[in-house]
Scaffold this motif. Structure first.
Motif, PDB file in Angstrom:
ATOM      1  N   ALA A   1      33.781  71.016  13.714  1.00 53.55           N
ATOM      2  CA  ALA A   1      33.903  71.223  15.157  1.00 53.55           C
ATOM      3  C   ALA A   1      32.581  71.663  15.780  1.00 53.55           C
ATOM      4  O   ALA A   1      32.230  71.222  16.886  1.00 53.55           O
ATOM      5  N   ALA A   2      31.839  72.529  15.105  1.00 53.59           N
ATOM      6  CA  ALA A   2      30.573  73.026  15.659  1.00 53.59           C
ATOM      7  C   ALA A   2      29.573  71.893  15.826  1.00 53.59           C
ATOM      8  O   ALA A   2      28.831  71.833  16.824  1.00 53.59           O
ATOM      9  N   GLU A   3      29.540  70.964  14.884  1.00 60.28           N
ATOM     10  CA  GLU A   3      28.627  69.824  14.993  1.00 60.28           C
ATOM     11  C   GLU A   3      29.017  68.932  16.172  1.00 60.28           C
ATOM     12  O   GLU A   3      28.142  68.434  16.901  1.00 60.28           O
ATOM     13  N   LEU A   4      30.302  68.739  16.358  1.00 62.22           N
ATOM     14  CA  LEU A   4      30.746  67.916  17.486  1.00 62.22           C
ATOM     15  C   LEU A   4      30.478  68.616  18.814  1.00 62.22           C
ATOM     16  O   LEU A   4      30.132  67.975  19.814  1.00 62.22           O
ATOM     17  N   GLU A   5      30.618  69.925  18.834  1.00 61.95           N
ATOM     18  CA  GLU A   5      30.304  70.678  20.060  1.00 61.95           C
ATOM     19  C   GLU A   5      28.842  70.506  20.429  1.00 61.95           C
ATOM     20  O   GLU A   5      28.498  70.375  21.618  1.00 61.95           O
ATOM     21  N   ALA A   6      27.970  70.473  19.421  1.00 65.27           N
ATOM     22  CA  ALA A   6      26.547  70.273  19.690  1.00 65.27           C
ATOM     23  C   ALA A   6      26.268  68.866  20.214  1.00 65.27           C
ATOM     24  O   ALA A   6      25.341  68.663  21.010  1.00 65.27           O
ATOM     25  N   GLN A   7      27.063  67.889  19.813  1.00 61.31           N
ATOM     26  CA  GLN A   7      26.884  66.518  20.289  1.00 61.31           C
ATOM     27  C   GLN A   7      27.403  66.337  21.710  1.00 61.31           C
ATOM     28  O   GLN A   7      26.902  65.496  22.465  1.00 61.31           O
TER      29      GLN A   7
ATOM     30  N   ILE B   1      37.019  69.785  22.859  1.00 59.57           N
ATOM     31  CA  ILE B   1      35.921  68.849  23.118  1.00 59.57           C
ATOM     32  C   ILE B   1      36.531  67.581  23.686  1.00 59.57           C
ATOM     33  O   ILE B   1      37.446  66.998  23.082  1.00 59.57           O
ATOM     34  N   VAL B   2      36.031  67.152  24.831  1.00 56.95           N
ATOM     35  CA  VAL B   2      36.560  65.953  25.478  1.00 56.95           C
ATOM     36  C   VAL B   2      35.543  64.829  25.334  1.00 56.95           C
ATOM     37  O   VAL B   2      34.367  64.999  25.665  1.00 56.95           O
TER      38      VAL B   2
ATOM     39  N   PRO C   1      27.883  68.891  24.390  1.00 63.24           N
ATOM     40  CA  PRO C   1      27.842  70.244  24.980  1.00 63.24           C
ATOM     41  C   PRO C   1      28.412  70.302  26.396  1.00 63.24           C
ATOM     42  O   PRO C   1      28.936  71.340  26.819  1.00 63.24           O
ATOM     43  N   ASP C   2      28.317  69.190  27.144  1.00 61.60           N
ATOM     44  CA  ASP C   2      28.757  69.206  28.536  1.00 61.60           C
ATOM     45  C   ASP C   2      30.274  69.073  28.688  1.00 61.60           C
ATOM     46  O   ASP C   2      30.795  69.267  29.788  1.00 61.60           O
TER      47      ASP C   2
END
Length: 248
Positions: free
Chosen positions: A173-179, A202-203, A181-182
């Protein structure tokens, strides 16, 4: 009495002479001619059967992957070929049979919701189709969209399920959040970002569509895929699709 004896001996001699003569005649006349008979059906000679290889019809293409986007669900085979595609505005009666065939079993059927938000669910374990039956813009308008999906496993009955972006349950999840961020944010179960426990959402995959009906005064809709991690530092635990106007 003597006459009877002579007569008996003579009869025996006569019979022997006749039998001996018959043997002589047979030997001189060649093979006996068989008595003609009415011929029966003649059996035609048949050749020995030639071994043939049994040819089975080809198996139908097997669904190995299900991909969900903001607007459609796609069934693919191991080569990545699309076998079937459905959008979320089709009735569930067209989608559920295809999913049952792809997943190798019939779903568990249930009716949920209330008078304002009635829905029927079709569940294959961690893969759920929700068939909404609520008017959106007018009494005659269909639900917009008609079906939504909830996924909480990477594979169901051996079929991989993910998003068209290649995201699946279990991804970091943290890696996807970094991809993204907006379009990522933390939220609690009570809807307050500062409350615990926090949940990461994350949307992804925004798609803009016009209103459901031309006469609607609603603005264009935005459909998307919502990824959820129950622990922001853990894996994606589930996702649902499509989400209307979420993160737009």
């Amino acid at each position: 009495m003597a006459d009877h004896g002579v007569s008996g001996v003579g009869a025996v001699l006569s019979a022997l002479l006749l039998a001996f003569g018959a043997v002589l005649l047979t030997g001189c006349s060649g093979p006996a001619v068989p008595i003609p008979r009415t011929p029966g059906p003649t059996a035609m000679p048949t050749a020995a059967p030639t071994p043939t290889q049994s040819v089975s019809p080809p198996d139908p293409a097997e669904v190995t992957d299900i991909f969900l986007s903001a607007t459609s669900i796609e069934l693919r085979d191991a080569s990545g070929n699309a076998l079937s595609t459905f959008d979320y505005f089709q009735p569930a009666s067209e989608l559920v049979p295809a999913l049952s065939l792809a997943l190798g079993s019939a779903p568990i059927f249930d009716t949920l919701g209330d008078e304002r938000h009635p829905k029927i669910t079709y569940s294959w374990g961690d893969f759920v189709v929700q068939d909404w039956d609520r008017d959106w813009d007018s009494p005659n308008a269909p639900r917009c969209p008609n079906t939504t999906f909830a996924v909480s496993a990477e594979t169901v009955n051996g079929v991989h399920i993910g998003t068209v972006d290649g995201i699946a349950v279990g991804d970091n999840a943290a890696e996807l959040e970094a991809q993204y961020p907006d379009s990522s944010w933390n939220i609690s179960s009570l809807g307050q970002p500062t409350d615990d426990p926090l949940q990461l959402r994350i949307v992804v995959g925004h798609v803009s569509l016009p209103p459901c009906t031309p006469s609607s005064d609603r603005q264009d809709r935005t459909l998307s895929v919502v990824l959820i991690a129950d622990d922001p530092l853990g894996p994606i635990t589930h996702f649902y699709v499509p989400s209307v106007d979420s993160g737009a």
